[in-house]
Write a protein that holds these residues in place. Structure first.
Motif, mmCIF file in Angstrom:
data_model
loop_
_atom_site.group_PDB
_atom_site.id
_atom_site.type_symbol
_atom_site.label_atom_id
_atom_site.label_comp_id
_atom_site.label_asym_id
_atom_site.label_seq_id
_atom_site.Cartn_x
_atom_site.Cartn_y
_atom_site.Cartn_z
ATOM 1 N N ARG A 176 -5.430 14.033 7.296
ATOM 2 C CA ARG A 176 -4.975 12.556 6.891
ATOM 3 C C ARG A 176 -3.636 12.586 6.483
ATOM 4 N N LEU A 177 -3.385 13.514 5.481
ATOM 5 C CA LEU A 177 -2.046 13.668 4.831
ATOM 6 C C LEU A 177 -1.048 14.408 5.958
ATOM 7 N N LYS A 178 -1.368 15.210 6.892
ATOM 8 C CA LYS A 178 -0.393 15.765 7.588
ATOM 9 C C LYS A 178 -0.095 14.823 8.659
ATOM 10 N N GLU A 179 -1.048 13.761 9.171
ATOM 11 C CA GLU A 179 -0.628 12.835 10.041
ATOM 12 C C GLU A 179 0.107 11.702 9.412
ATOM 13 N N VAL A 201 -8.301 9.028 -0.531
ATOM 14 C CA VAL A 201 -8.355 7.644 -0.795
ATOM 15 C C VAL A 201 -8.283 7.023 0.348
ATOM 16 N N GLU A 202 -8.451 5.470 0.534
ATOM 17 C CA GLU A 202 -8.593 4.508 1.551
ATOM 18 C C GLU A 202 -7.082 4.666 2.509
ATOM 19 N N ASN A 258 0.839 -1.106 0.030
ATOM 20 C CA ASN A 258 -0.068 0.009 0.015
ATOM 21 C C ASN A 258 0.997 1.304 0.023
ATOM 22 N N ASP A 259 2.062 1.047 0.352
ATOM 23 C CA ASP A 259 2.952 2.274 0.137
ATOM 24 C C ASP A 259 2.998 3.012 -1.316
ATOM 25 N N MET A 260 3.187 4.491 -1.197
ATOM 26 C CA MET A 260 3.062 5.069 -2.608
ATOM 27 C C MET A 260 3.708 6.195 -2.237
ATOM 28 N N PHE A 261 4.451 6.645 -3.165
ATOM 29 C CA PHE A 261 5.312 7.775 -3.191
ATOM 30 C C PHE A 261 4.527 8.819 -4.523
ATOM 31 N N VAL A 262 4.189 10.039 -4.027
ATOM 32 C CA VAL A 262 3.667 10.937 -5.175
ATOM 33 C C VAL A 262 4.834 12.289 -5.231
#
Length: 550
Positions: free
Chosen positions: A379-382, A335-336, A305-309
Protein backbone atom coordinates in the motif's frame (compact mmCIF):
# COMPACT_ATOMS: atom_id res chain seq x y z
CA UNK A 1 5.62 17.58 -43.12
CA UNK A 2 1.81 17.72 -43.62
CA UNK A 3 -0.10 20.83 -44.61
CA UNK A 4 -1.57 21.29 -41.10
CA UNK A 5 1.85 21.43 -39.49
CA UNK A 6 3.09 23.82 -42.17
CA UNK A 7 0.11 26.08 -41.53
CA UNK A 8 0.75 26.15 -37.78
CA UNK A 9 4.48 26.78 -38.35
CA UNK A 10 3.71 29.80 -40.53
CA UNK A 11 1.12 31.03 -38.04
CA UNK A 12 3.67 30.86 -35.17
CA UNK A 13 6.28 32.74 -37.17
CA UNK A 14 3.77 35.39 -38.26
CA UNK A 15 2.44 36.03 -34.75
CA UNK A 16 5.95 36.34 -33.33
CA UNK A 17 7.00 38.66 -36.14
CA UNK A 18 4.02 40.94 -35.44
CA UNK A 19 5.26 41.28 -31.86
CA UNK A 20 8.84 41.96 -32.97
CA UNK A 21 10.39 38.58 -32.17
CA UNK A 22 12.22 36.01 -34.27
CA UNK A 23 12.30 32.31 -33.41
CA UNK A 24 15.32 30.06 -33.74
CA UNK A 25 14.70 26.64 -35.27
CA UNK A 26 14.94 24.74 -31.98
CA UNK A 27 12.52 27.19 -30.31
CA UNK A 28 10.05 26.78 -33.17
CA UNK A 29 10.25 22.99 -32.91
CA UNK A 30 9.57 23.19 -29.17
CA UNK A 31 6.46 25.31 -29.77
CA UNK A 32 5.16 22.96 -32.46
CA UNK A 33 5.69 19.97 -30.20
CA UNK A 34 3.59 21.67 -27.50
CA UNK A 35 0.80 22.80 -29.83
CA UNK A 36 0.43 19.37 -31.44
CA UNK A 37 -0.59 17.95 -28.06
CA UNK A 38 -3.92 19.75 -28.35
CA UNK A 39 -5.65 18.38 -31.42
CA UNK A 40 -8.56 20.59 -32.45
CA UNK A 41 -7.48 23.43 -30.14
CA UNK A 42 -4.14 24.31 -31.69
CA UNK A 43 -4.94 28.02 -32.03
CA UNK A 44 -5.92 28.40 -28.37
CA UNK A 45 -2.84 26.49 -27.22
CA UNK A 46 -0.61 28.62 -29.44
CA UNK A 47 -2.09 31.90 -28.20
CA UNK A 48 -1.73 30.77 -24.58
CA UNK A 49 1.90 29.80 -25.09
CA UNK A 50 2.84 33.01 -26.91
CA UNK A 51 1.09 35.19 -24.33
CA UNK A 52 3.09 33.56 -21.52
CA UNK A 53 6.30 33.45 -23.52
CA UNK A 54 6.36 37.04 -24.73
CA UNK A 55 5.47 38.34 -21.27
CA UNK A 56 8.31 36.32 -19.76
CA UNK A 57 10.92 38.47 -17.97
CA UNK A 58 13.84 36.33 -19.17
CA UNK A 59 13.48 37.51 -22.78
CA UNK A 60 16.41 39.89 -23.18
CA UNK A 61 16.67 39.70 -26.96
CA UNK A 62 14.33 39.84 -29.95
CA UNK A 63 15.75 36.46 -31.05
CA UNK A 64 14.20 33.67 -28.99
CA UNK A 65 16.05 30.39 -28.43
CA UNK A 66 14.80 27.12 -26.97
CA UNK A 67 15.53 27.75 -23.27
CA UNK A 68 12.76 30.28 -22.42
CA UNK A 69 10.30 28.36 -24.62
CA UNK A 70 11.06 25.10 -22.84
CA UNK A 71 10.66 26.77 -19.44
CA UNK A 72 7.23 28.17 -20.28
CA UNK A 73 6.11 24.91 -21.93
CA UNK A 74 7.09 22.97 -18.81
CA UNK A 75 5.06 25.28 -16.56
CA UNK A 76 2.02 25.09 -18.84
CA UNK A 77 2.14 21.30 -19.06
CA UNK A 78 2.45 20.98 -15.29
CA UNK A 79 -0.52 23.31 -14.80
CA UNK A 80 -2.51 21.36 -17.39
CA UNK A 81 -1.66 18.05 -15.71
CA UNK A 82 -2.70 19.45 -12.34
CA UNK A 83 -6.04 20.59 -13.75
CA UNK A 84 -6.64 17.18 -15.39
CA UNK A 85 -5.90 15.43 -12.14
CA UNK A 86 -8.20 17.80 -10.30
CA UNK A 87 -11.01 16.97 -12.75
CA UNK A 88 -10.42 13.27 -12.06
CA UNK A 89 -10.40 14.05 -8.36
CA UNK A 90 -13.81 15.68 -8.58
CA UNK A 91 -15.13 12.50 -10.19
CA UNK A 92 -13.66 10.31 -7.47
CA UNK A 93 -14.55 12.68 -4.64
CA UNK A 94 -11.09 13.64 -3.41
CA UNK A 95 -7.92 15.49 -4.38
CA UNK A 96 -4.88 13.62 -5.74
CA UNK A 97 -1.84 14.00 -3.52
CA UNK A 98 0.53 12.84 -6.25
CA UNK A 99 -0.41 15.76 -8.49
CA UNK A 100 -0.38 18.17 -5.55
CA UNK A 101 3.24 17.59 -4.49
CA UNK A 102 5.96 19.24 -6.55
CA UNK A 103 9.60 18.79 -5.45
CA UNK A 104 11.99 21.65 -6.28
CA UNK A 105 15.70 20.85 -6.30
CA UNK A 106 17.83 23.68 -4.87
CA UNK A 107 19.91 23.93 -8.04
CA UNK A 108 16.78 24.76 -10.05
CA UNK A 109 15.64 27.63 -7.82
CA UNK A 110 15.62 30.85 -9.91
CA UNK A 111 18.01 33.61 -8.87
CA UNK A 112 16.85 37.19 -8.47
CA UNK A 113 18.80 40.33 -7.68
CA UNK A 114 17.51 43.62 -6.33
CA UNK A 115 18.23 46.87 -8.14
CA UNK A 116 18.33 49.62 -5.46
CA UNK A 117 18.08 52.35 -8.12
CA UNK A 118 15.01 51.09 -9.96
CA UNK A 119 13.74 49.38 -6.78
CA UNK A 120 12.82 46.18 -8.60
CA UNK A 121 13.96 42.56 -8.71
CA UNK A 122 15.29 41.12 -11.93
CA UNK A 123 15.97 37.47 -12.75
CA UNK A 124 19.46 36.26 -13.48
CA UNK A 125 19.58 34.62 -16.89
CA UNK A 126 22.13 32.15 -18.15
CA UNK A 127 24.06 29.47 -16.33
CA UNK A 128 25.66 29.77 -12.89
CA UNK A 129 29.17 28.42 -12.37
CA UNK A 130 29.79 26.18 -9.37
CA UNK A 131 33.27 27.67 -9.01
CA UNK A 132 32.50 31.38 -9.02
CA UNK A 133 34.91 34.23 -9.51
CA UNK A 134 36.05 36.40 -6.60
CA UNK A 135 33.33 38.94 -7.37
CA UNK A 136 30.71 36.26 -6.66
CA UNK A 137 31.74 36.16 -3.00
CA UNK A 138 31.27 39.91 -2.62
CA UNK A 139 28.00 39.60 -4.52
CA UNK A 140 26.77 37.03 -1.98
CA UNK A 141 26.95 39.56 0.86
CA UNK A 142 25.64 42.39 -1.29
CA UNK A 143 22.59 40.41 -2.38
CA UNK A 144 21.80 39.33 1.19
CA UNK A 145 22.06 42.91 2.41
CA UNK A 146 19.89 44.35 -0.36
CA UNK A 147 17.26 41.66 0.15
CA UNK A 148 16.78 42.70 3.77
CA UNK A 149 17.27 46.39 3.07
CA UNK A 150 14.40 46.54 0.57
CA UNK A 151 12.24 44.72 3.12
CA UNK A 152 13.21 47.15 5.87
CA UNK A 153 12.56 50.16 3.61
CA UNK A 154 8.84 49.31 3.56
CA UNK A 155 8.63 49.33 7.36
CA UNK A 156 7.24 52.70 8.42
CA UNK A 157 9.22 52.72 11.68
CA UNK A 158 12.53 52.75 9.76
CA UNK A 159 11.54 55.02 6.88
CA UNK A 160 12.42 58.69 6.58
CA UNK A 161 9.76 61.04 8.02
CA UNK A 162 7.67 62.80 5.38
CA UNK A 163 8.19 66.15 7.09
CA UNK A 164 11.34 67.06 8.96
CA UNK A 165 9.63 68.19 12.14
CA UNK A 166 9.89 67.09 15.72
CA UNK A 167 6.38 65.64 15.66
CA UNK A 168 6.98 63.58 12.52
CA UNK A 169 10.04 61.93 14.03
CA UNK A 170 8.06 60.41 16.90
CA UNK A 171 8.45 56.65 16.58
CA UNK A 172 10.86 56.88 13.63
CA UNK A 173 14.20 55.09 13.49
CA UNK A 174 15.53 56.31 10.16
CA UNK A 175 18.51 54.24 8.96
CA UNK A 176 21.70 56.23 8.38
CA UNK A 177 24.40 55.05 5.95
CA UNK A 178 27.54 54.04 7.85
CA UNK A 179 29.53 56.47 5.72
CA UNK A 180 27.52 59.35 7.22
CA UNK A 181 28.61 58.53 10.79
CA UNK A 182 31.94 60.31 10.36
CA UNK A 183 31.91 63.52 12.38
CA UNK A 184 28.38 62.94 13.68
CA UNK A 185 27.33 63.13 17.31
CA UNK A 186 24.30 61.69 19.05
CA UNK A 187 22.53 58.41 18.53
CA UNK A 188 22.04 56.95 15.08
CA UNK A 189 20.39 53.85 13.64
CA UNK A 190 22.42 51.86 11.13
CA UNK A 191 22.02 48.56 9.31
CA UNK A 192 24.90 46.32 8.34
CA UNK A 193 26.61 42.95 8.27
CA UNK A 194 28.65 41.95 11.32
CA UNK A 195 32.16 41.16 10.03
CA UNK A 196 35.50 40.35 11.62
CA UNK A 197 37.88 42.28 9.41
CA UNK A 198 40.69 41.96 11.97
CA UNK A 199 41.25 39.25 14.56
CA UNK A 200 39.19 40.10 17.63
CA UNK A 201 37.80 43.30 16.08
CA UNK A 202 34.24 43.33 14.77
CA UNK A 203 32.87 45.73 12.21
CA UNK A 204 29.51 46.69 10.82
CA UNK A 205 29.46 46.97 7.01
CA UNK A 206 26.91 48.30 4.57
CA UNK A 207 27.28 49.25 0.88
CA UNK A 208 28.91 52.59 1.73
CA UNK A 209 31.56 51.87 4.38
CA UNK A 210 32.49 49.86 7.47
CA UNK A 211 32.92 50.93 11.07
CA UNK A 212 34.39 49.11 14.06
CA UNK A 213 31.76 48.35 16.66
CA UNK A 214 31.79 47.71 20.40
CA UNK A 215 29.21 45.11 21.43
CA UNK A 216 30.27 44.84 25.07
CA UNK A 217 27.42 47.03 26.35
CA UNK A 218 24.88 46.07 23.70
CA UNK A 219 21.45 44.82 24.66
CA UNK A 220 19.49 42.52 22.39
CA UNK A 221 15.98 43.90 22.77
CA UNK A 222 12.78 42.02 22.18
CA UNK A 223 10.87 45.26 21.74
CA UNK A 224 11.58 48.82 20.69
CA UNK A 225 9.32 51.12 22.66
CA UNK A 226 7.81 54.18 21.06
CA UNK A 227 5.50 56.95 22.17
CA UNK A 228 1.74 56.43 22.51
CA UNK A 229 2.42 53.08 24.27
CA UNK A 230 3.27 51.40 20.95
CA UNK A 231 5.48 48.34 20.89
CA UNK A 232 7.28 47.08 17.81
CA UNK A 233 8.78 43.64 17.80
CA UNK A 234 12.38 43.31 16.60
CA UNK A 235 13.54 39.81 17.52
CA UNK A 236 15.42 37.50 19.74
CA UNK A 237 18.02 35.21 18.21
CA UNK A 238 21.69 34.39 17.78
CA UNK A 239 23.91 37.30 16.76
CA UNK A 240 26.91 35.87 14.96
CA UNK A 241 29.39 36.99 12.35
CA UNK A 242 27.67 37.33 8.94
CA UNK A 243 24.26 38.18 10.41
CA UNK A 244 22.65 41.44 9.33
CA UNK A 245 21.45 43.70 12.15
CA UNK A 246 19.90 47.07 12.76
CA UNK A 247 21.71 48.79 15.61
CA UNK A 248 21.33 51.98 17.60
CA UNK A 249 24.45 53.61 18.95
CA UNK A 250 26.81 56.57 18.75
CA UNK A 251 30.30 57.28 17.52
CA UNK A 252 33.05 57.50 20.12
CA UNK A 253 36.07 59.77 19.81
CA UNK A 254 38.18 56.71 18.97
CA UNK A 255 36.16 56.18 15.80
CA UNK A 256 34.33 53.18 17.23
CA UNK A 257 30.56 52.85 17.01
CA UNK A 258 29.26 52.03 20.49
CA UNK A 259 26.24 49.77 20.03
CA UNK A 260 23.51 50.38 22.59
CA UNK A 261 20.71 48.22 21.25
CA UNK A 262 20.59 45.86 18.30
CA UNK A 263 18.20 43.44 16.70
CA UNK A 264 17.44 41.72 13.44
CA UNK A 265 15.55 43.54 10.67
CA UNK A 266 11.81 43.14 11.37
CA UNK A 267 9.90 40.46 9.53
CA UNK A 268 7.41 41.28 6.82
CA UNK A 269 4.08 39.63 6.20
CA UNK A 270 4.26 37.08 3.37
CA UNK A 271 1.43 38.68 1.40
CA UNK A 272 3.12 42.09 1.60
CA UNK A 273 6.37 40.59 0.28
CA UNK A 274 4.56 38.90 -2.60
CA UNK A 275 3.02 42.20 -3.69
CA UNK A 276 6.48 43.74 -4.00
CA UNK A 277 7.79 40.94 -6.24
CA UNK A 278 5.70 41.83 -9.30
CA UNK A 279 4.79 38.19 -9.96
CA UNK A 280 8.33 36.77 -9.76
CA UNK A 281 8.63 33.17 -8.59
CA UNK A 282 11.27 33.12 -5.84
CA UNK A 283 10.32 29.63 -4.64
CA UNK A 284 10.75 27.82 -7.93
CA UNK A 285 7.38 26.07 -7.94
CA UNK A 286 6.08 27.85 -11.03
CA UNK A 287 3.91 30.91 -11.58
CA UNK A 288 0.16 30.36 -11.34
CA UNK A 289 -2.67 32.63 -12.41
CA UNK A 290 -5.10 33.95 -9.82
CA UNK A 291 -7.73 31.47 -11.05
CA UNK A 292 -5.33 28.52 -10.78
CA UNK A 293 -4.30 29.60 -7.29
CA UNK A 294 -7.91 29.81 -6.13
CA UNK A 295 -8.69 26.40 -7.62
CA UNK A 296 -5.68 24.80 -5.93
CA UNK A 297 -6.56 26.50 -2.63
CA UNK A 298 -10.00 24.91 -2.82
CA UNK A 299 -8.52 21.44 -3.35
CA UNK A 300 -6.03 22.10 -0.57
CA UNK A 301 -8.88 22.65 1.89
CA UNK A 302 -10.23 19.22 0.96
CA UNK A 303 -6.87 17.47 1.39
CA UNK A 304 -7.50 16.76 5.06
CA UNK A 305 -6.20 13.19 4.79
CA UNK A 306 -2.82 14.11 3.31
CA UNK A 307 0.05 13.43 5.67
CA UNK A 308 3.82 13.80 5.41
CA UNK A 309 6.02 11.54 7.56
CA UNK A 310 9.47 13.04 8.14
CA UNK A 311 12.40 11.08 9.57
CA UNK A 312 15.93 12.39 10.00
CA UNK A 313 19.13 10.39 10.58
CA UNK A 314 18.32 6.94 9.22
CA UNK A 315 21.45 4.82 9.67
CA UNK A 316 21.11 2.03 7.14
CA UNK A 317 24.14 0.22 8.59
CA UNK A 318 22.49 -0.15 12.01
CA UNK A 319 20.26 -3.22 12.37
CA UNK A 320 18.38 -1.81 15.37
CA UNK A 321 17.54 1.39 13.48
CA UNK A 322 16.31 -0.60 10.48
CA UNK A 323 14.17 -2.72 12.80
CA UNK A 324 12.57 0.42 14.25
CA UNK A 325 12.02 1.80 10.74
CA UNK A 326 10.19 -1.41 9.81
CA UNK A 327 7.89 -0.89 12.80
CA UNK A 328 7.09 2.64 11.56
CA UNK A 329 6.36 1.40 8.04
CA UNK A 330 4.22 -1.45 9.37
CA UNK A 331 2.18 1.04 11.37
CA UNK A 332 1.47 3.32 8.43
CA UNK A 333 0.80 0.37 6.11
CA UNK A 334 -2.20 -0.56 8.27
CA UNK A 335 -3.83 2.89 8.60
CA UNK A 336 -6.96 3.68 6.61
CA UNK A 337 -5.31 6.38 4.45
CA UNK A 338 -1.57 5.94 3.96
CA UNK A 339 0.73 9.00 4.07
CA UNK A 340 1.11 10.96 0.85
CA UNK A 341 4.84 11.43 1.33
CA UNK A 342 7.70 9.97 3.32
CA UNK A 343 10.71 12.27 3.67
CA UNK A 344 13.91 10.45 4.61
CA UNK A 345 16.71 12.85 5.57
CA UNK A 346 20.31 11.81 6.17
CA UNK A 347 22.69 10.96 7.51
CA UNK A 348 22.19 7.51 5.99
CA UNK A 349 25.30 6.04 7.62
CA UNK A 350 26.52 6.03 11.22
CA UNK A 351 30.02 7.03 10.04
CA UNK A 352 30.85 10.16 8.00
CA UNK A 353 31.33 9.34 4.31
CA UNK A 354 34.61 11.21 4.01
CA UNK A 355 38.02 10.26 2.60
CA UNK A 356 38.49 7.64 5.32
CA UNK A 357 35.22 5.91 4.41
CA UNK A 358 35.81 2.79 2.32
CA UNK A 359 32.46 1.00 2.46
CA UNK A 360 30.52 2.57 -0.41
CA UNK A 361 29.68 -0.81 -1.94
CA UNK A 362 28.24 -1.89 1.40
CA UNK A 363 26.22 1.33 1.67
CA UNK A 364 24.91 0.73 -1.85
CA UNK A 365 23.59 -2.69 -0.85
CA UNK A 366 22.07 -1.21 2.32
CA UNK A 367 20.09 1.24 0.19
CA UNK A 368 18.93 -1.79 -1.78
CA UNK A 369 17.73 -3.45 1.43
CA UNK A 370 15.83 -0.27 2.30
CA UNK A 371 14.14 -0.49 -1.10
CA UNK A 372 13.17 -4.11 -0.36
CA UNK A 373 11.82 -3.06 3.03
CA UNK A 374 9.62 -0.38 1.48
CA UNK A 375 8.50 -2.69 -1.35
CA UNK A 376 7.36 -5.22 1.27
CA UNK A 377 4.58 -2.75 2.13
CA UNK A 378 2.41 -2.77 -1.03
CA UNK A 379 0.00 0.00 0.00
CA UNK A 380 2.86 2.37 0.80
CA UNK A 381 4.71 1.49 -2.39
CA UNK A 382 1.61 2.14 -4.51
CA UNK A 383 0.09 5.19 -2.87
CA UNK A 384 2.98 6.98 -1.10
CA UNK A 385 5.95 8.87 -2.50
CA UNK A 386 9.44 8.69 -1.02
CA UNK A 387 11.81 11.66 -0.96
CA UNK A 388 15.48 11.31 0.04
CA UNK A 389 17.51 14.33 1.19
CA UNK A 390 21.24 13.97 1.99
CA UNK A 391 22.64 14.88 5.39
CA UNK A 392 25.82 16.81 6.26
CA UNK A 393 27.96 13.64 6.51
CA UNK A 394 26.55 11.75 3.54
CA UNK A 395 28.43 10.86 0.37
CA UNK A 396 28.81 13.68 -2.13
CA UNK A 397 31.34 15.90 -3.87
CA UNK A 398 31.78 18.17 -0.83
CA UNK A 399 30.18 19.45 2.36
CA UNK A 400 29.49 22.84 0.78
CA UNK A 401 25.85 24.02 0.69
CA UNK A 402 23.65 23.49 -1.19
CA UNK A 403 24.40 19.77 -1.44
CA UNK A 404 23.42 17.85 -4.54
CA UNK A 405 21.31 14.69 -4.40
CA UNK A 406 22.77 11.38 -3.28
CA UNK A 407 25.09 9.80 -5.88
CA UNK A 408 23.32 7.52 -8.35
CA UNK A 409 25.80 4.74 -7.60
CA UNK A 410 24.39 4.46 -4.07
CA UNK A 411 20.70 4.70 -4.97
CA UNK A 412 20.42 2.47 -8.06
CA UNK A 413 19.61 -0.66 -6.06
CA UNK A 414 16.86 1.14 -4.12
CA UNK A 415 15.28 2.53 -7.28
CA UNK A 416 14.96 -0.96 -8.73
CA UNK A 417 12.43 -1.65 -5.97
CA UNK A 418 10.93 1.88 -5.70
CA UNK A 419 11.02 3.35 -9.23
CA UNK A 420 9.24 6.56 -8.22
CA UNK A 421 11.66 7.40 -5.38
CA UNK A 422 12.83 11.02 -5.51
CA UNK A 423 16.41 12.00 -4.71
CA UNK A 424 16.79 15.72 -4.22
CA UNK A 425 19.22 18.31 -2.89
CA UNK A 426 19.79 19.71 0.59
CA UNK A 427 18.03 22.07 1.13
CA UNK A 428 14.97 20.97 -0.79
CA UNK A 429 11.62 22.67 -1.44
CA UNK A 430 8.12 21.24 -1.87
CA UNK A 431 5.08 22.96 -3.28
CA UNK A 432 1.92 21.35 -1.90
CA UNK A 433 -1.00 22.91 -3.77
CA UNK A 434 -0.47 26.57 -2.72
CA UNK A 435 1.74 25.88 0.30
CA UNK A 436 5.51 26.29 0.24
CA UNK A 437 7.55 23.95 2.46
CA UNK A 438 11.34 24.04 2.94
CA UNK A 439 13.38 21.05 4.15
CA UNK A 440 16.91 21.55 5.48
CA UNK A 441 19.10 18.86 7.05
CA UNK A 442 21.95 20.40 8.99
CA UNK A 443 23.08 20.32 12.62
CA UNK A 444 22.53 24.05 12.73
CA UNK A 445 21.62 24.73 16.35
CA UNK A 446 24.97 23.57 17.74
CA UNK A 447 26.91 25.66 15.22
CA UNK A 448 24.82 28.78 15.74
CA UNK A 449 25.28 28.62 19.51
CA UNK A 450 29.04 28.19 19.14
CA UNK A 451 29.27 31.16 16.76
CA UNK A 452 27.11 33.50 18.87
CA UNK A 453 28.93 36.77 19.72
CA UNK A 454 26.80 37.69 22.72
CA UNK A 455 24.20 35.95 24.89
CA UNK A 456 20.75 35.96 23.26
CA UNK A 457 17.91 37.84 24.89
CA UNK A 458 15.90 35.73 27.31
CA UNK A 459 12.97 38.15 27.63
CA UNK A 460 10.77 36.34 25.14
CA UNK A 461 12.03 32.75 25.31
CA UNK A 462 14.81 30.63 26.77
CA UNK A 463 14.36 27.86 24.19
CA UNK A 464 17.41 27.64 21.88
CA UNK A 465 15.31 26.20 19.03
CA UNK A 466 13.04 29.23 19.12
CA UNK A 467 16.11 31.49 18.98
CA UNK A 468 17.29 29.52 15.94
CA UNK A 469 13.93 29.91 14.18
CA UNK A 470 13.89 33.64 14.92
CA UNK A 471 17.40 34.01 13.50
CA UNK A 472 16.85 32.26 10.17
CA UNK A 473 13.43 33.82 9.53
CA UNK A 474 14.55 37.38 10.27
CA UNK A 475 17.71 36.84 8.23
CA UNK A 476 15.61 35.29 5.40
CA UNK A 477 18.38 32.70 5.13
CA UNK A 478 18.66 29.07 6.24
CA UNK A 479 22.32 29.24 7.25
CA UNK A 480 23.57 32.75 8.20
CA UNK A 481 26.86 31.37 9.57
CA UNK A 482 30.35 32.59 8.63
CA UNK A 483 31.58 30.92 5.46
CA UNK A 484 34.59 29.53 7.33
CA UNK A 485 32.15 27.66 9.60
CA UNK A 486 29.79 26.50 6.83
CA UNK A 487 30.99 27.03 3.24
CA UNK A 488 28.36 27.94 0.65
CA UNK A 489 28.63 27.89 -3.14
CA UNK A 490 28.78 31.63 -3.80
CA UNK A 491 26.65 31.59 -6.94
CA UNK A 492 23.99 29.44 -5.31
CA UNK A 493 23.54 31.25 -2.01
CA UNK A 494 20.04 32.24 -3.16
CA UNK A 495 18.99 28.58 -2.81
CA UNK A 496 19.05 29.09 0.97
CA UNK A 497 16.84 32.20 0.99
CA UNK A 498 13.63 32.20 3.02
CA UNK A 499 11.97 35.03 1.13
CA UNK A 500 9.06 35.46 0.95
CA UNK A 501 8.61 33.50 4.14
CA UNK A 502 7.43 29.94 3.40
CA UNK A 503 4.47 28.38 5.15
CA UNK A 504 6.54 25.63 6.77
CA UNK A 505 10.24 25.13 7.59
CA UNK A 506 11.52 21.66 8.50
CA UNK A 507 14.92 21.80 10.21
CA UNK A 508 16.40 18.32 10.48
CA UNK A 509 18.80 18.56 13.42
CA UNK A 510 20.28 15.96 15.76
CA UNK A 511 19.15 18.10 18.71
CA UNK A 512 15.94 17.51 20.67
CA UNK A 513 12.66 17.15 18.76
CA UNK A 514 10.78 20.47 18.71
CA UNK A 515 7.85 22.25 17.06
CA UNK A 516 7.28 26.00 17.11
CA UNK A 517 4.90 28.36 15.30
CA UNK A 518 6.58 31.72 14.75
CA UNK A 519 4.69 34.67 13.23
CA UNK A 520 2.46 32.26 11.33
CA UNK A 521 5.34 30.06 10.09
CA UNK A 522 5.24 26.42 11.17
CA UNK A 523 8.75 25.26 12.13
CA UNK A 524 9.75 21.90 13.51
CA UNK A 525 12.66 19.54 14.04
CA UNK A 526 11.77 15.83 13.69
CA UNK A 527 14.72 14.88 15.88
CA UNK A 528 17.24 12.13 15.24
CA UNK A 529 15.53 8.82 14.46
CA UNK A 530 18.74 6.84 14.97
CA UNK A 531 19.42 8.35 18.41
CA UNK A 532 16.02 8.56 20.09
CA UNK A 533 13.64 7.10 17.43
CA UNK A 534 11.66 10.30 17.03
CA UNK A 535 9.90 11.46 13.87
CA UNK A 536 7.07 13.76 12.82
CA UNK A 537 3.71 13.21 11.15
CA UNK A 538 2.72 16.49 9.51
CA UNK A 539 -0.65 17.41 8.00
CA UNK A 540 -0.01 20.27 5.56
CA UNK A 541 -3.70 21.07 5.11
CA UNK A 542 -4.03 22.23 8.73
CA UNK A 543 -0.29 22.67 9.41
CA UNK A 544 -0.70 20.31 12.33
CA UNK A 545 2.56 18.83 13.67
CA UNK A 546 2.38 15.52 15.50
CA UNK A 547 5.61 14.81 17.39
CA UNK A 548 6.02 11.04 17.41
CA UNK A 549 8.43 8.50 18.87
CA UNK A 550 8.79 4.74 19.29
Amino acid sequence: MDSGTMMIRKKVQRKCKIRGYTLKVDALDEILSFVNRFQGAEDDALDLLLDHLLDHDSLKSSIIDREPVHRVVTLLLEAEAAVDNDVDDEATGGPSSSSAIRVVDAFFVPKFRYDPIKKIFYEHTGSLAIHGEASAKAGLYRDRFLLLFQRLARDHHFSKPAFDTEISQVGSCEISPIQSLVGQTGRRWVMGVISQLEDGHYYLEDLTASVEINLSNAISLTYLRFFFDKEYKITTGFFSENTIVVAEGEMLLEGIFQVITCGFPPLEDRDKSLKSLAGHDFFGGGILTKEETLRLAEFEKRAVNDMFVILSDIWLDNEEVMGKLEIVLNGFESVEVVPSLFVFMGNFCSHPCNLSFHSFSSLRSQFGKLGQLIAAHPRLKEHSRFLFIPGPDDAGPSTVLPRCALPKYLTEELQKHIPNAIFSSNPCRIKFYTQEIVFFRQDLLYRMRRSCLMPPSMEETTDPFQHLVATITHQSHLCPLPLIVQPIVWNYDHCLYLYPTPHTIVLGDKSEQKAFKYTGITCFNPGSFSIDYTFVAYRPCTQEVELSAL
